[in-house]
Design a protein around this motif. Structure first.
Motif, PDB file in Angstrom:
ATOM      1  N   ARG A   1      88.463  -1.651 -41.122  1.00  0.00           N
ATOM      2  CA  ARG A   1      87.099  -2.165 -41.196  1.00  0.00           C
ATOM      3  C   ARG A   1      86.583  -2.481 -39.804  1.00  0.00           C
ATOM      4  NH1 ARG A   1      88.369  -8.023 -44.094  1.00  0.00           N
ATOM      5  NH2 ARG A   1      89.302  -9.053 -42.277  1.00  0.00           N
ATOM      6  N   GLN A   2      85.260  -2.450 -39.704  1.00  0.00           N
ATOM      7  CA  GLN A   2      84.621  -2.750 -38.429  1.00  0.00           C
ATOM      8  C   GLN A   2      83.381  -3.579 -38.680  1.00  0.00           C
ATOM      9  OE1 GLN A   2      83.746   0.673 -35.978  1.00  0.00           O
ATOM     10  NE2 GLN A   2      83.686  -0.581 -34.143  1.00  0.00           N
TER      11      GLN A   2
ATOM     12  N   LYS B   1      82.407  -5.838 -33.159  1.00  0.00           N
ATOM     13  CA  LYS B   1      83.866  -5.965 -33.098  1.00  0.00           C
ATOM     14  C   LYS B   1      84.522  -4.594 -33.152  1.00  0.00           C
ATOM     15  CE  LYS B   1      84.166 -10.570 -35.156  1.00  0.00           C
ATOM     16  NZ  LYS B   1      84.842 -11.398 -36.195  1.00  0.00           N
ATOM     17  N   GLU B   2      85.790  -4.547 -32.726  1.00  0.00           N
ATOM     18  CA  GLU B   2      86.540  -3.311 -32.796  1.00  0.00           C
ATOM     19  C   GLU B   2      87.000  -3.044 -34.239  1.00  0.00           C
ATOM     20  OE1 GLU B   2      88.468  -3.234 -28.295  1.00  0.00           O
ATOM     21  OE2 GLU B   2      89.751  -3.326 -30.062  1.00  0.00           O
ATOM     22  N   ARG B   3      87.249  -1.777 -34.510  1.00  0.00           N
ATOM     23  CA  ARG B   3      87.790  -1.420 -35.818  1.00  0.00           C
ATOM     24  C   ARG B   3      89.189  -2.016 -35.949  1.00  0.00           C
ATOM     25  NH1 ARG B   3      86.740   4.614 -37.822  1.00  0.00           N
ATOM     26  NH2 ARG B   3      84.712   3.894 -37.083  1.00  0.00           N
ATOM     27  N   GLU B   4      89.470  -2.593 -37.115  1.00  0.00           N
ATOM     28  CA  GLU B   4      90.755  -3.251 -37.311  1.00  0.00           C
ATOM     29  C   GLU B   4      91.436  -2.793 -38.589  1.00  0.00           C
ATOM     30  OE1 GLU B   4      90.275  -7.477 -37.664  1.00  0.00           O
ATOM     31  OE2 GLU B   4      89.184  -7.339 -39.554  1.00  0.00           O
TER      32      GLU B   4
ATOM     33  N   ALA C   1      81.904  -6.123 -43.390  1.00  0.00           N
ATOM     34  CA  ALA C   1      82.165  -5.052 -42.428  1.00  0.00           C
ATOM     35  C   ALA C   1      81.908  -3.709 -43.094  1.00  0.00           C
ATOM     36  CB  ALA C   1      83.613  -5.108 -41.949  1.00  0.00           C
TER      37      ALA C   1
ATOM     38  N   TYR D   1      86.495   1.705 -43.793  1.00  0.00           N
ATOM     39  CA  TYR D   1      86.806   3.120 -43.630  1.00  0.00           C
ATOM     40  C   TYR D   1      88.162   3.451 -44.239  1.00  0.00           C
ATOM     41  CZ  TYR D   1      83.170   2.993 -40.036  1.00  0.00           C
ATOM     42  OH  TYR D   1      81.982   2.845 -39.346  1.00  0.00           O
TER      43      TYR D   1
ATOM     44  N   THR E   1      95.288   2.412 -35.415  1.00  0.00           N
ATOM     45  CA  THR E   1      94.081   3.178 -35.691  1.00  0.00           C
ATOM     46  C   THR E   1      94.177   4.605 -35.158  1.00  0.00           C
ATOM     47  OG1 THR E   1      92.810   1.137 -35.500  1.00  0.00           O
ATOM     48  CG2 THR E   1      91.579   3.205 -35.436  1.00  0.00           C
TER      49      THR E   1
END
Length: 124
Positions: free
Chosen positions: A38-39, A43-46, A92, A95, A108
């Protein structure tokens, strides 16, 4: 090549539930480990959750452990993310991602295929 399409996002109140679905097409689905990421804005994708090719091994981020559950149905080429007790911090774009090979990873950049994402908004 694997194509991934997420669905199931939406607006929900804090404490509510949503179930995200990821439909895969292309190469043999069972040959891929799958993950949800999720992003949030700014923020960065986590990493959120991952599952091995067989579905026998799963992993969760500490922030969602005990609230989210990942599963897969290789016969239907589908990965699910059941999200319960949602919080505003869960807001968020979510994905779905696929990684060739049996073992999952939380990294990731190890996932080669990504869906377009589905928005989850949790109102407090």
């Amino acid at each position: 090549q694997v194509q991934l399409v997420e669905s199931g996002g939406g607006l929900v109140q804090a404490g509510g539930s949503l179930r995200l679905s990821c439909a895969a097409s292309g190469r043999t689905f069972s040959g891929y480990a799958m993950g949800w990421f999720r992003q949030a804005p700014g923020k960065e994708r986590e990493f959120v959750a991952a599952i091995s090719w067989s579905g026998g091994v799963t992993s969760y981020a500490d922030s969602v452990k005990g609230r989210f559950s990942i599963s897969r149905d290789n016969a239907k080429n589908t990965v699910l993310l059941q999200m319960n007790s949602l919080k505003s911090d869960d807001t968020a774009v979510y994905y779905c991602a696929a990684k060739f090979g049996t073992a999952y990873t939380t990294e990731t950049n190890r996932y080669a295929y990504w869906g377009q994402g589905t928005q989850v908004t949790v109102s407090s």
